[in-house]
Design an enzyme around this catalytic site. Structure first.
Site, PDB file in Angstrom:
ATOM      1  N   LYS A  22       0.832  -1.217   0.000  1.00 59.35           N
ATOM      2  CA  LYS A  22       0.000   0.000   0.000  1.00 59.35           C
ATOM      3  C   LYS A  22       0.861   1.259   0.000  1.00 59.35           C
ATOM      4  O   LYS A  22       0.634   2.177  -0.785  1.00 59.35           O
ATOM      5  CB  LYS A  22      -0.899  -0.005   1.250  1.00 59.35           C
ATOM      6  N   ASN A  23       1.857   1.287   0.880  1.00 60.97           N
ATOM      7  CA  ASN A  23       2.624   2.521   1.052  1.00 60.97           C
ATOM      8  C   ASN A  23       3.598   2.782  -0.090  1.00 60.97           C
ATOM      9  O   ASN A  23       4.191   3.861  -0.158  1.00 60.97           O
ATOM     10  CB  ASN A  23       3.362   2.521   2.398  1.00 60.97           C
ATOM     11  N   ARG A  93      -5.000  10.528   4.534  1.00 61.66           N
ATOM     12  CA  ARG A  93      -4.005  11.592   4.585  1.00 61.66           C
ATOM     13  C   ARG A  93      -3.052  11.564   3.392  1.00 61.66           C
ATOM     14  O   ARG A  93      -2.524  12.599   2.980  1.00 61.66           O
ATOM     15  CB  ARG A  93      -3.179  11.469   5.856  1.00 61.66           C
ATOM     16  N   CYS A 117      -5.168  13.205  13.405  1.00 60.46           N
ATOM     17  CA  CYS A 117      -5.732  11.873  13.198  1.00 60.46           C
ATOM     18  C   CYS A 117      -5.458  11.062  14.446  1.00 60.46           C
ATOM     19  O   CYS A 117      -4.843  11.545  15.384  1.00 60.46           O
ATOM     20  CB  CYS A 117      -5.154  11.212  11.960  1.00 60.46           C
ATOM     21  N   ARG A 122       0.416  14.838  13.230  1.00 58.78           N
ATOM     22  CA  ARG A 122       0.929  14.572  11.877  1.00 58.78           C
ATOM     23  C   ARG A 122       0.910  15.812  10.973  1.00 58.78           C
ATOM     24  O   ARG A 122       0.143  15.878   9.999  1.00 58.78           O
ATOM     25  CB  ARG A 122       0.162  13.425  11.221  1.00 58.78           C
ATOM     26  N   VAL A 124       2.174  18.668   8.070  1.00 55.78           N
ATOM     27  CA  VAL A 124       2.747  18.544   6.725  1.00 55.78           C
ATOM     28  C   VAL A 124       3.639  19.751   6.411  1.00 55.78           C
ATOM     29  O   VAL A 124       3.882  20.079   5.266  1.00 55.78           O
ATOM     30  CB  VAL A 124       1.650  18.395   5.636  1.00 55.78           C
ATOM     31  N   ASP A 125       4.146  20.396   7.498  1.00 58.73           N
ATOM     32  CA  ASP A 125       4.952  21.597   7.307  1.00 58.73           C
ATOM     33  C   ASP A 125       6.192  21.341   6.447  1.00 58.73           C
ATOM     34  O   ASP A 125       6.604  22.194   5.656  1.00 58.73           O
ATOM     35  CB  ASP A 125       5.360  22.171   8.673  1.00 58.73           C
ATOM     36  N   LEU A 126       6.773  20.166   6.555  1.00 57.47           N
ATOM     37  CA  LEU A 126       8.008  19.904   5.805  1.00 57.47           C
ATOM     38  C   LEU A 126       7.733  19.670   4.321  1.00 57.47           C
ATOM     39  O   LEU A 126       8.571  19.995   3.472  1.00 57.47           O
ATOM     40  CB  LEU A 126       8.765  18.716   6.412  1.00 57.47           C
ATOM     41  N   ASP A 307       4.967   1.109  11.933  1.00 57.69           N
ATOM     42  CA  ASP A 307       3.795   0.372  11.439  1.00 57.69           C
ATOM     43  C   ASP A 307       3.768  -1.092  11.892  1.00 57.69           C
ATOM     44  O   ASP A 307       2.803  -1.803  11.610  1.00 57.69           O
ATOM     45  CB  ASP A 307       3.728   0.437   9.903  1.00 57.69           C
ATOM     46  N   ARG A 399      -8.455  -0.448   5.049  1.00 55.63           N
ATOM     47  CA  ARG A 399      -7.583   0.529   4.382  1.00 55.63           C
ATOM     48  C   ARG A 399      -6.261  -0.105   4.001  1.00 55.63           C
ATOM     49  O   ARG A 399      -5.620   0.343   3.057  1.00 55.63           O
ATOM     50  CB  ARG A 399      -7.303   1.718   5.317  1.00 55.63           C
TER      51      ARG A 399
HETATM   52  C1  UD1 Z   1       4.143   7.198   6.213  1.00 55.84           C
HETATM   53  C2  UD1 Z   1       3.335   5.929   6.080  1.00 55.84           C
HETATM   54  C3  UD1 Z   1       2.858   5.445   7.452  1.00 55.84           C
HETATM   55  C4  UD1 Z   1       4.047   5.297   8.389  1.00 55.84           C
HETATM   56  C5  UD1 Z   1       4.901   6.561   8.413  1.00 55.84           C
HETATM   57  C6  UD1 Z   1       6.192   6.400   9.200  1.00 55.84           C
HETATM   58  C7  UD1 Z   1       2.340   6.093   3.898  1.00 55.84           C
HETATM   59  C8  UD1 Z   1       1.110   6.318   3.090  1.00 55.84           C
HETATM   60  N1  UD1 Z   1       2.195   6.203   5.228  1.00 55.84           N
HETATM   61  O1  UD1 Z   1       3.284   8.190   6.788  1.00 55.84           O
HETATM   62  O2  UD1 Z   1       2.189   4.192   7.284  1.00 55.84           O
HETATM   63  O3  UD1 Z   1       3.582   5.034   9.697  1.00 55.84           O
HETATM   64  O4  UD1 Z   1       5.266   6.945   7.071  1.00 55.84           O
HETATM   65  O5  UD1 Z   1       6.927   5.323   8.706  1.00 55.84           O
HETATM   66  O6  UD1 Z   1       3.394   5.794   3.375  1.00 55.84           O
HETATM   67  N2  UD1 Z   1       6.270  15.158  10.280  1.00 55.84           N
HETATM   68  C9  UD1 Z   1       6.417  16.492  10.516  1.00 55.84           C
HETATM   69  N3  UD1 Z   1       6.230  17.356   9.477  1.00 55.84           N
HETATM   70  C10 UD1 Z   1       5.910  16.943   8.223  1.00 55.84           C
HETATM   71  C11 UD1 Z   1       5.783  15.560   7.987  1.00 55.84           C
HETATM   72  C12 UD1 Z   1       5.960  14.688   9.040  1.00 55.84           C
HETATM   73  O7  UD1 Z   1       6.696  16.914  11.635  1.00 55.84           O
HETATM   74  O8  UD1 Z   1       5.757  17.773   7.313  1.00 55.84           O
HETATM   75  C13 UD1 Z   1       6.437  14.174  11.397  1.00 55.84           C
HETATM   76  C14 UD1 Z   1       5.174  13.382  11.684  1.00 55.84           C
HETATM   77  O9  UD1 Z   1       4.312  14.071  12.554  1.00 55.84           O
HETATM   78  C15 UD1 Z   1       5.727  12.146  12.322  1.00 55.84           C
HETATM   79  C16 UD1 Z   1       7.060  11.948  11.578  1.00 55.84           C
HETATM   80  O10 UD1 Z   1       7.373  13.209  10.978  1.00 55.84           O
HETATM   81  O11 UD1 Z   1       5.985  12.349  13.681  1.00 55.84           O
HETATM   82  C17 UD1 Z   1       7.033  10.905  10.492  1.00 55.84           C
HETATM   83  O12 UD1 Z   1       5.940  11.129   9.632  1.00 55.84           O
HETATM   84  P1  UD1 Z   1       5.991  10.740   8.084  1.00 55.84           P
HETATM   85  O13 UD1 Z   1       7.220   9.923   7.839  1.00 55.84           O
HETATM   86  O14 UD1 Z   1       5.798  11.958   7.275  1.00 55.84           O
HETATM   87  O15 UD1 Z   1       4.734   9.786   7.939  1.00 55.84           O
HETATM   88  P2  UD1 Z   1       3.708   9.719   6.738  1.00 55.84           P
HETATM   89  O16 UD1 Z   1       4.390  10.009   5.445  1.00 55.84           O
HETATM   90  O17 UD1 Z   1       2.485  10.516   7.088  1.00 55.84           O
END
Ligand code: UD1
Length: 420
Positions: A22-23, A93, A117, A122, A124-126, A307, A399
């Site tokens: 999926k991912n 998401r 969530c 979670r 998405v600032d980065l 995960d 999902r």
């Molecule tokens: C993806 C996976 C999810 C997995 C996660 C971590 C998919 C669809 N989902 O989620 O199953 O659990 O990776 O392996 O592939 N963060 C920030 N700012 C940002 C983005 C992330 O602070 O802009 C933080 C998040 O809050 C979290 C950490 O970074 O604490 C990791 O998140 P991220 O790796 O981005 O997870 P996802 O891509 O959402």
């Protein structure tokens, strides 16, 4: 709404074949927006999140179809809309993954802001900062991320403050079509990122460094359509292997290179299971014994995957000995522990850790799924519990797990789905 009813106590025995990941499939589907060419994708799993992504691509104007043999065909030659609406983003998401491709190819995108969530805030600032560094102008309006790049995106040297899987994926997709060279540092190294990069390369992108913490790209003006086979799902495979170990059973999984399991394979070995493997299969045999407890600390790849944390927590509740499971990637991702306590598990939560004393058995109970992997862990708990466990809100599990009850029934589990 569907529920799963499990009568625990059966050992899982047998074999199964891994589904596509999926991912990996979600970012690869989003990446098809980068080209007007036709893409044909094999091993795209049949899951609710995949349906949501295909619905999103179709709503943007892409032609999507799933053939009878399972192959997914996508052609994004007539995209005319650039909005990922709230109704879709709130259910998944990963909809945020269309932001980079839309911006790179069309210079505009509107994506509903993903809210909080069940497993934490979670942000998405980065994602946003990386795209801004490439020249995008981004504002937040009415709950939407509104992005434009009137003069196109340009190559960038960008360092992520935190390792983010989705942020890396958005940045690498956007940088594929950005003008000039991009160097992306402190990127995620997950196998799913490697799979995305391989797909982008098949589309004609110039990228080096996948699987390391730095990606270097030479942007190209256009990308072509490509055929691609999505990698197997290491989390799905890991989940079934843990379930087999927790029940004292044995399982052989075909269609996965065991190396992709990384430290999960090591942790399975620490449970006392006999592991064997070949180029594209792995087997586990617990010889009817109770597993030994294992300590877990989640980290970005190559560390232990968040995960797989909930599934090992379930195993530890019935393992010999005590263990500590620490979640460092997401806040608030130990929610399954509270439901497991209702089944008799001995778990104490201390901050971001769960301290677990293994019991010889759990008792079946009605429980509620809170997120995807928590649901899987409750299924494992139900398989080892005496009596009946009823898991509600299993739309979470749909999902991410293809036909979970069918696969578990083939392995001897007493599990069925009911609709109420
Ligand atoms: C993806 C996976 C999810 C997995 C996660 C971590 C998919 C669809 N989902 O989620 O199953 O659990 O990776 O392996 O592939 N963060 C920030 N700012 C940002 C983005 C992330 O602070 O802009 C933080 C998040 O809050 C979290 C950490 O970074 O604490 C990791 O998140 P991220 O790796 O981005 O997870 P996802 O891509 O959402």
């Amino acid at each position: 709404m569907d529920s799963l009813i499990i009568r625990g106590g059966n050992r899982l025995e047998g074999g199964l074949t891994a589904s596509g990941a999926k991912n990996a499939a979600l970012p690869i589907l989003a990446a098809t927006l980068l080209t007007a060419g036709a893409c044909s994708l094999r091993s795209v799993p049949v899951l609710r999140d995949i349906t949501t992504m295909l619905t999103l691509l179709a709503s943007l104007g892409a032609k999507t179809a799933r053939r009878q043999d399972g192959e997914v065909l996508i052609e994004s030659d007539s995209v005319q809309a650039f909005t990922a609406p709230y109704d879709l983003v709130k259910t998944m998401r990963a909809s945020i993954l269309v932001l980079g491709p839309l911006l790179a190819r069309y210079g505009q995108a509107r994506v509903s802001f993903p809210g909080g969530c069940a497993i934490g805030s979670r942000p998405v600032d980065l994602h946003i900062r990386a795209l801004e560094a490439m020249g995008a102008v981004i504002t937040i309006e009415g709950g939407y991320i509104v992005a434009s790049a009137p003069e196109g995106l340009k190559g960038v040297d960008f360092t992520f403050d935190t390792v983010t899987v989705g942020g890396t994926e958005n940045a690498v997709m956007a940088a594929s079509l950005a003008a000039g060279t991009s160097v992306l540092r402190n990127v995620a190294r997950e196998p799913e990122i490697v799979d995305l990069v391989r797909f982008l390369r098949a589309m004609g992108a110039h990228i080096e460094g996948e699987g390391t913490d730095t990606l270097t790209l030479q942007g190209v003006a256009t990308l072509n359509g490509a055929p691609y086979e999505v990698m197997p799902d290491r989390i799905e495979v890991g989940t079934y292997l843990v379930a087999a170990a927790a029940t004292g059973g044995s399982l052989r999984v075909e269609g996965i290179c065991p190396e992709v399991l990384g430290v999960v394979r090591d942790k399975l070995g620490q449970t006392g299971a006999d592991l064997d493997e070949g180029d594209d299969w792995i087997s586990l045999d617990m010889r009817g014994e109770r597993p030994k407890a294992v300590d877990i600390v989640t980290e970005p790849f190559p560390g232990f995957p968040t995960d797989m944390q909930a599934q090992f927590t379930a195993l530890n509740t019935v393992a010999q000995g005590t263990s500590r499971v620490t979640e460092t990637v997401f806040e608030n991702r130990l929610m399954q522990a509270h439901e497991m306590k209702r089944m008799g598990a001995d778990i104490t939560i201390e901050g971001d850790s769960a301290c677990i004393t293994g019991r010889s058995s759990l008792q079946g109970a009605p429980v509620m799924a809170s997120d995807l992997r928590a649901s899987a862990s409750l299924v494992i708990a139900g398989l080892v519990a005496s009596g009946e466990t009823r898991i509600d809100r299993i739309y979470h599990i749909d999902r991410g797990y293809e036909n979970i009850e069918g696969k578990l029934q083939c392995l001897g589990a007493d599990i069925r789905r009911i609709s109420t």
